[in-house]
Structures are given as C-alpha cells and as structure tokens.
Design an enzyme around this catalytic site. Structure first.
Site, PDB file in Angstrom:
ATOM      1  N   HIS A  87       0.865  -1.171   0.000  1.00 54.18           N
ATOM      2  CA  HIS A  87       0.000   0.000   0.000  1.00 54.18           C
ATOM      3  C   HIS A  87       0.909   1.231   0.000  1.00 54.18           C
ATOM      4  O   HIS A  87       1.796   1.360   0.844  1.00 54.18           O
ATOM      5  CB  HIS A  87      -0.908   0.001   1.223  1.00 54.18           C
ATOM      6  CG  HIS A  87      -1.836  -1.169   1.281  1.00 54.18           C
ATOM      7  ND1 HIS A  87      -2.909  -1.306   0.427  1.00 54.18           N
ATOM      8  CD2 HIS A  87      -1.838  -2.279   2.072  1.00 54.18           C
ATOM      9  CE1 HIS A  87      -3.544  -2.424   0.704  1.00 54.18           C
ATOM     10  NE2 HIS A  87      -2.918  -3.040   1.690  1.00 54.18           N
ATOM     11  N   HIS A 123      -0.409  -6.750  -5.297  1.00 52.39           N
ATOM     12  CA  HIS A 123      -0.384  -8.021  -4.576  1.00 52.39           C
ATOM     13  C   HIS A 123       0.371  -9.033  -5.415  1.00 52.39           C
ATOM     14  O   HIS A 123       0.273  -9.037  -6.650  1.00 52.39           O
ATOM     15  CB  HIS A 123      -1.816  -8.513  -4.320  1.00 52.39           C
ATOM     16  CG  HIS A 123      -1.910 -10.008  -4.149  1.00 52.39           C
ATOM     17  ND1 HIS A 123      -2.265 -10.850  -5.190  1.00 52.39           N
ATOM     18  CD2 HIS A 123      -1.698 -10.799  -3.076  1.00 52.39           C
ATOM     19  CE1 HIS A 123      -2.266 -12.095  -4.761  1.00 52.39           C
ATOM     20  NE2 HIS A 123      -1.925 -12.100  -3.497  1.00 52.39           N
TER      21      HIS A 123
END
Length: 297
Positions: free
Chosen positions: A123, A133
């Site tokens: 993030h 991811h």
C-alpha cells in the site's frame, strides 16, 4: 515420502526465500532513491522482520517463516513481504474445505500437509502509485501436490499505460513456457479478483493460477519461478514513475475508499486468508495484507 519429493520441497522453499530477499532489497532501494516529490523529506523506510510460527494442535514443530513489514516510508505507507514453510496435519475444518474445493480423496484418513510460499501486499504513500499483490506457493499432501500464485495491480487512480506495462511483463514471462498460458491466467485473475457484492473487480487484473500440476514438477517449478520473476520488472517502473506526482485531498480520498474495497475482498473472499487462519498460522502475518488506513462511504 520419497527423497526426490523432499528435495523438490527444499528447492521450492529456498526459491521463495530468495525471491523474498530480492524484493525486500529492491523496495528498500526505492525508499533510498526517492529524493524529490511527496514524502521525500521523510526518513527512508526499512523492513521490520519478525519470525512467525504456526500453531499445532499438539505443540509440535509446525514450521513458520518471516514476516517483513515496512510502515511509514517515503514510498510505501505499508508493505509486507512474508515467506513461510509450514507443515503438520490439517485440522478438521481445513480438511473439509480442501477436500470439497479440490476434490482430494483421503484427506480425513491422512491429513498431513506441507506448504511454502511468498506473499506480498504493498500500500503506497502516493495515491498515484498503484497498490499491488503478489504470491507464489507450493502445496503438498500425500494425495497431491500443486503450485499456485500470481500478481495483480490495484490502482485507485488508473493509468492505461501502467496497466499495459504490468500486463505486458506478465505476458512475456508466461510466453517463455507456453503462449496459451497468459490469456488463461489473465482470465482466471479477472474471475478470481472480482468482488460480487460490489459488482466490480478490485483492480486492473494480472495473472492467477491454482492447482497447477502438469505431472512435470521441474517444468511447473520453472513456470512458477518466472511468475515470481515477473513481479519486480512489472511493478517497480510504475512506482519510479508515479512516486514524484503531486496530489491533493481528492486523490487521497480516492485511495482510502479503494483500500476499503481491497480490505473487503481479502476478508470475505481471499482463499489465502481463510487457509492461513484455518491452519493456525500467525494471524498478524495472515492479515498483513490489510491497509493501514481505509475509508467507507
């Protein structure tokens, strides 16, 4: 279990650790090289590394790994890069889930398992930089073995050229093995990273596979290695390009709302989250993927 399988498991576990080390070094390098633009006046971030342990029912050794988390850096607001190798016996709930989803016979009679992999979620400080991811893994039971993983891009502010680059790198690495793989894995990611209750995808996609066993372990291992190798060249140039962009309250608000979407997916649908909690792995490591701050409207 044969000596060959023991060797294969050791090779897979060592590879995931090597990939982890390369990514951690690259991310700390991004922190060090950020000298202009938002957050460049902050201290360069560093990973805090913690050993994790899987809890077994009888207190025996059940493996573990490393949880590496960086918070409040120049580039990364929160990023986790976890690697683990866990083993033992699946609990009844996990046995039932595995048998039902994968159709593996005999799990109740012999519920031993071994699993190793790397899992990453980033993030970002700057909302122009996309969240991301990635994971790759190997799973073994006395009844079956397989590889799985992939990576997907999750921007709150979408740039077509960034999406194109991310997918092009994924495709190039898949094409080294079979030109049919990228379209198959892209479609699989589009299906897997979809949020039904929001009627939308959580990001702009990527690649995803599970239950990958062609019968040729070496070929399958080479394939999952290239999926892992694709990550840094697919993602790092996007960060280097976007981390200097100015932003305001509207962009930050969009980022926080999008993070809420990400959290919903990981808590409700993500198989890795469910499996990790069901098999007794360190809860902080399993939930490392959650953003540091999020917003719901």
């Amino acid at each position: 279990m044969t000596n060959q399988m023991e060797d294969e498991r050791a090779r897979a576990s060592a590879w995931f650790r090597t990939l982890r080390d390369e990514i951690v070094a690259a991310f700390e390098g991004l922190e060090d090289s950020h000298h202009e633009g938002p957050f460049s006046d902050q201290a360069a971030g560093r990973f805090d590394v913690t050993e994790t342990k899987r809890a077994s029912d009888d207190g025996s050794d059940a493996g573990g790994g490393l949880m590496s988390v960086m918070r409040g850096g120049r580039v990364f607001e929160k990023v986790g890069v976890n690697v683990s190798t866990v083993y033992g016996r699946l609990g009844e709930r996990a046995q039932m889930a595995m048998a039902a989803r994968k159709g593996i016979p005999g799990m109740k009679d012999d519920p031993r398992f071994w699993a190793s992999g790397i899992s990453l979620v980033a993030h970002m400080q700057n909302p122009h930089c996309p969240a991301v991811h990635m994971n790759t893994r190997m799973f073994w039971t006395p009844h079956a073995w397989w590889f799985g993983g992939g990576s997907d891009l999750n921007p709150c502010l979408e740039y077509d050229e960034d999406t194109t680059h991310f997918h092009a790198v994924q495709k190039a690495h898949c094409d080294r093995h079979n030109a049919a793989e990228y379209p198959r894995l892209k479609a699989w990611a589009d299906e897997y990273f979809y949020i039904p209750h929001r009627n939308r995808a959580r990001g702009v996609g990527g690649i995803f596979l599970d239950d990958h066993n062609s019968g040729d372990w070496d070929a399958d291992f080479a394939f999952i290695q290239d999926i892992g190798r694709a990550f840094l060249p697919a993602f790092q140039p996007l960060v280097e390009k976007r981390r200097v962009d100015a932003f305001g309250d509207a962009e930050k608000d969009a980022q926080l709302v999008h993070r809420g979407l990400y959290a919903e997916y990981n808590l409700v649908y993500d198989r890795g989250t469910k499996f990790g909690l069901e098999t007794g792995h360190d809860a902080n490591a399993v939930l490392m993927s959650l953003p540091p701050m999020a917003k719901w409207v």
